[in-house]
Design a protein around this motif. Structure first.
Motif, short mmCIF file in Angstrom:
data_model
loop_
_atom_site.label_atom_id
_atom_site.label_comp_id
_atom_site.label_asym_id
_atom_site.label_seq_id
_atom_site.Cartn_x
_atom_site.Cartn_y
_atom_site.Cartn_z
N PRO A 173 -12.02 2.89 -9.01
CA PRO A 173 -11.66 3.73 -10.17
C PRO A 173 -10.18 4.07 -10.23
O PRO A 173 -9.58 4.04 -11.32
CB PRO A 173 -12.52 4.98 -9.97
CG PRO A 173 -13.67 4.54 -9.13
CD PRO A 173 -13.10 3.50 -8.21
N ARG A 174 -9.58 4.37 -9.10
CA ARG A 174 -8.15 4.73 -9.10
C ARG A 174 -7.28 3.50 -9.32
O ARG A 174 -6.22 3.59 -9.95
CB ARG A 174 -7.78 5.41 -7.79
CG ARG A 174 -8.42 6.77 -7.60
CD ARG A 174 -8.13 7.34 -6.22
NE ARG A 174 -6.70 7.44 -5.97
CZ ARG A 174 -6.17 7.79 -4.80
NH1 ARG A 174 -6.98 8.01 -3.76
NH2 ARG A 174 -4.89 7.88 -4.66
N THR A 175 -7.69 2.36 -8.77
CA THR A 175 -6.85 1.16 -8.88
C THR A 175 -6.81 0.63 -10.30
O THR A 175 -5.76 0.18 -10.77
CB THR A 175 -7.39 0.06 -7.93
OG1 THR A 175 -7.33 0.56 -6.58
CG2 THR A 175 -6.56 -1.20 -8.03
N THR A 176 -7.92 0.67 -11.01
CA THR A 176 -7.96 0.14 -12.37
C THR A 176 -7.58 1.18 -13.42
O THR A 176 -7.68 0.90 -14.62
CB THR A 176 -9.37 -0.40 -12.68
OG1 THR A 176 -10.33 0.64 -12.48
CG2 THR A 176 -9.69 -1.58 -11.77
N ALA A 177 -7.13 2.36 -12.96
CA ALA A 177 -6.72 3.38 -13.92
C ALA A 177 -5.49 2.95 -14.70
O ALA A 177 -5.34 3.25 -15.88
CB ALA A 177 -6.47 4.71 -13.21
N ASN A 178 -4.57 2.21 -14.04
CA ASN A 178 -3.38 1.70 -14.71
C ASN A 178 -2.88 0.48 -13.96
O ASN A 178 -3.26 0.23 -12.79
CB ASN A 178 -2.28 2.77 -14.80
CG ASN A 178 -1.97 3.37 -13.43
OD1 ASN A 178 -1.36 2.72 -12.59
ND2 ASN A 178 -2.40 4.60 -13.22
N THR A 179 -2.04 -0.28 -14.60
CA THR A 179 -1.59 -1.55 -14.03
C THR A 179 -0.64 -1.36 -12.85
O THR A 179 -0.61 -2.19 -11.94
CB THR A 179 -0.88 -2.37 -15.12
OG1 THR A 179 0.17 -1.58 -15.70
CG2 THR A 179 -1.87 -2.78 -16.20
N SER A 180 0.15 -0.30 -12.86
CA SER A 180 1.10 -0.10 -11.76
C SER A 180 0.37 0.20 -10.45
O SER A 180 0.76 -0.31 -9.39
CB SER A 180 2.06 1.04 -12.09
OG SER A 180 1.36 2.25 -12.31
N THR A 181 -0.68 1.00 -10.48
CA THR A 181 -1.46 1.27 -9.27
C THR A 181 -2.15 0.00 -8.79
O THR A 181 -2.21 -0.28 -7.57
CB THR A 181 -2.51 2.36 -9.54
OG1 THR A 181 -1.85 3.52 -10.06
CG2 THR A 181 -3.25 2.73 -8.27
N PHE A 182 -2.67 -0.78 -9.71
CA PHE A 182 -3.30 -2.05 -9.34
C PHE A 182 -2.31 -2.98 -8.65
O PHE A 182 -2.60 -3.56 -7.60
CB PHE A 182 -3.88 -2.71 -10.59
CG PHE A 182 -4.41 -4.10 -10.35
CD1 PHE A 182 -5.67 -4.29 -9.82
CD2 PHE A 182 -3.63 -5.22 -10.64
CE1 PHE A 182 -6.16 -5.57 -9.60
CE2 PHE A 182 -4.11 -6.49 -10.41
CZ PHE A 182 -5.38 -6.67 -9.88
N MET A 183 -1.10 -3.10 -9.23
CA MET A 183 -0.11 -4.00 -8.65
C MET A 183 0.36 -3.49 -7.29
O MET A 183 0.62 -4.29 -6.37
CB MET A 183 1.08 -4.15 -9.61
CG MET A 183 2.09 -5.18 -9.17
SD MET A 183 1.37 -6.83 -8.95
CE MET A 183 0.86 -7.20 -10.62
N SER A 184 0.46 -2.17 -7.12
CA SER A 184 0.85 -1.61 -5.82
C SER A 184 -0.18 -1.97 -4.75
O SER A 184 0.17 -2.35 -3.62
CB SER A 184 0.99 -0.10 -5.91
OG SER A 184 1.99 0.26 -6.83
N ASN A 185 -1.45 -1.88 -5.09
CA ASN A 185 -2.50 -2.25 -4.13
C ASN A 185 -2.44 -3.73 -3.79
O ASN A 185 -2.62 -4.13 -2.63
CB ASN A 185 -3.87 -1.91 -4.71
CG ASN A 185 -4.48 -0.67 -4.08
OD1 ASN A 185 -4.58 -0.58 -2.86
ND2 ASN A 185 -4.87 0.27 -4.91
N MET A 186 -2.19 -4.57 -4.78
CA MET A 186 -2.12 -6.00 -4.52
C MET A 186 -0.92 -6.35 -3.64
O MET A 186 -1.01 -7.20 -2.74
CB MET A 186 -2.02 -6.76 -5.85
CG MET A 186 -3.26 -6.66 -6.73
SD MET A 186 -4.77 -7.29 -5.94
CE MET A 186 -5.58 -5.74 -5.49
N LEU A 187 0.21 -5.70 -3.89
CA LEU A 187 1.39 -5.95 -3.05
C LEU A 187 1.15 -5.51 -1.61
O LEU A 187 1.59 -6.16 -0.65
CB LEU A 187 2.61 -5.24 -3.64
CG LEU A 187 3.15 -5.81 -4.95
CD1 LEU A 187 4.29 -4.94 -5.47
CD2 LEU A 187 3.63 -7.24 -4.76
N TYR A 188 0.45 -4.38 -1.47
CA TYR A 188 0.14 -3.93 -0.11
C TYR A 188 -0.80 -4.91 0.58
O TYR A 188 -0.66 -5.21 1.78
CB TYR A 188 -0.49 -2.54 -0.16
CG TYR A 188 -0.06 -1.65 0.96
CD1 TYR A 188 0.60 -0.46 0.72
CD2 TYR A 188 -0.30 -2.00 2.28
CE1 TYR A 188 1.01 0.35 1.75
CE2 TYR A 188 0.11 -1.19 3.32
CZ TYR A 188 0.76 -0.01 3.05
OH TYR A 188 1.18 0.77 4.08
#
Length: 480
Positions: A173-188
């Motif tokens: 839920p938190r990751t798909t809330a916005n694209t920037s959070t999603f991209m941060s998780n992917m980079l990590y």
């Protein structure tokens, strides 16, 4: 790494990592319960998993662990003694635990790896089934575990003995809330993948709250991600407070979605609800696929790195052995020090080299001189030179005394032998009634220079040794 039968395969180690609050511990409890349920259904063919808890700060865990870091390290005491904060205490606790990694690996290999074939007497006893999985729960501070030296030691040690898979837990839920959070998780995730060099599974947790379909679509179709990014930019311009950002942030996210497309294709993605258990079977299917990938791609690479490390260690040991043998060839006689100072075989003292080139040139000259001395018989065998100076002096004194006894036989043999020793050593003496007294010497300074003092014909002392002619005994001062 696989053997003939699946029951004899080594278990796969599943390491759960993820951001704080992503549900790692709850996910661990769910997969642990799933494996225990399978064991209860067929207890003769399957074994329960072997569980490790590596979070020293957790108060309680909803599963029983076979190895718990809290049994070895007191987190609060570490913080108190080392004056550390929460993150520093976790890091130091992991460092202390990693010093015992050899014992941990010994326990895991004994409990989880196939043992040697049983003897003829034990063949009638059916062997116990081995665990199929080793589960590890890590601290919520992911950077403390992944980027620390202790984390690298634990991961590399596990991967050297077991197929190892990383399960990167994501809060859907938190990751798909916005694209920037999603991209941060992917980079990590990609940074952890290239840091550990181990197979990884992306686990989108909490699918009972929100499904993983949108996140998977953003990964597989970059156009869908760009459409979501444009929508967020429009919402931000319209004053709705979109978190995607505009300007350089939107351009960066757009570029990263294109760059990471190849990275996404190399990952296995599953959606799991740790609360309801939905998707757990799909997770273990992905684990088996990553086991095969580990044995096919990562295993040979790890073996190559181990062989290189062993080769480097061998070269270092060989270099140290050569240096030690070279140092052993240098004796006190070759150096011209100690008892051999000023005697033939000693070398003139060289000046200290000022530069590296001077030191190398001097070393080459010394090696040439040693080889030349060995050819001419100037140096003794290193084993023969190990006798210390005291032992050599004792042997020489005994030999001279035995020669004197052979030459001088009769009642006054002890007196004459003492006189012989005094003469052979060049000691000044004065005979009076068959006794030798150093107190009546004309040149007392000669005694002091030679370090010798003679008290009577029956007791002679020199260089820290006492020689008694009455019983032919030789010993150091103070041991009579």
């Amino acid at each position: 790494m696989a053997t003939s039968t699946p029951a004899q395969q080594p278990p796969v180690a599943v390491i759960c990592v993820g951001m704080a609050g992503s549900g790692k511990t709850t996910f661990m409890q769910r997969i642990n319960a799933h494996l225990h349920e399978k064991h209860q259904q067929s207890p003769t063919t399957t074994a329960p998993p072997y569980v490790l808890n590596l979070d020293p700060a957790v108060r309680s865990v909803p599963f029983d662990s076979n190895i718990d870091i809290r049994d070895s390290v007191n987190y609060k005491e570490v913080m108190k003694q080392y004056n550390l904060g929460p993150n520093g205490g976790i890091l130091t606790s992991l460092n202390l635990f990693s010093t015992k990694i050899d014992q941990v690996m010994g326990i895991l290999e004994k409990r989880c790896l196939p043992q040697p074939p049983p003897s003829q007497e034990q063949q009638t006893i059916s062997p116990k089934p081995l665990p199929t999985h080793i589960l590890l729960d890590t601290p919520g501070q992911i950077e403390v575990f992944v980027w620390s030296a202790s984390g690298s030691i634990l991961l590399s040690s596990l991967a050297s003995s077991f197929p190892t898979v990383l399960a990167y837990i994501i809060d859907t839920p938190r990751t798909t809330a916005n694209t920037s959070t999603f991209m941060s998780n992917m980079l990590y995730a990609i940074s952890i993948l290239y840091k550990t060099r181990l197979p990884m599974i992306l686990v989108f947790n909490k699918t009972d709250v929100k499904g993983e379909e949108e996140a998977v679509e953003w990964m597989r179709d970059f156009e869908a991600f760009q459409a979501a990014l444009r929508k967020e930019e429009e919402d931000a311009m319209g004053g709705e407070g979109g978190a995607g950002g505009g300007g350089y942030m939107g351009s960066l996210l757009n570029s990263m979605s294109l760059v990471l497309e190849e990275f996404y294709n190399a990952l296995s993605v599953v959606g799991v609800s740790a609360m309801t258990g939905e998707g757990v079977e799909g997770f273990f299917e992905a684990v088996e696929g990553k086991r095969e990938e580990f044995e096919r791609e990562y295993g040979p690479e790890l073996q190559r790195r181990k062989d290189e490390a062993e080769k480097q260690k061998g070269e270092v040991r060989e270099l140290e052995a050569r240096r030690m043998m070279k140092d052993m060839r240098v004796s006190s006689k070759a150096k011209g020090t100690g008892k051999y100072a000023g005697v033939g075989g000693g070398r003139p003292k060289r000046e200290e080299p000022e530069t590296v080139s001077d030191a190398e040139a001097m070393s080459e000259e010394e090696e040439e001189e040693e080889e030349q001395g060995e050819d001419e018989g100037g140096l003794e065998d290193p084993d023969e030179e190990e006798m210390d100076e005291d032992a050599m002096f004792e042997e020489g004194l005994k030999a001279r005394y035995e020669a004197a006894l052979r030459e001088q036989q009769g009642p006054a043999a002890s007196v004459k032998s003492a006189e012989y020793i005094r003469k052979s050593q060049g000691w000044p003496h004065e005979e009076r009634d068959g006794q030798h007294s150093g107190a009546k010497c004309n040149d007392l300074s000669d005694f002091r220079e030679r370090g010798a003092e003679v008290f009577s014909s029956l007791l002679i002392r020199q260089d820290g040794w006492t020689f008694e002619t009455s019983n032919m005994s030789l010993h150091k001062h103070g041991t009579e």
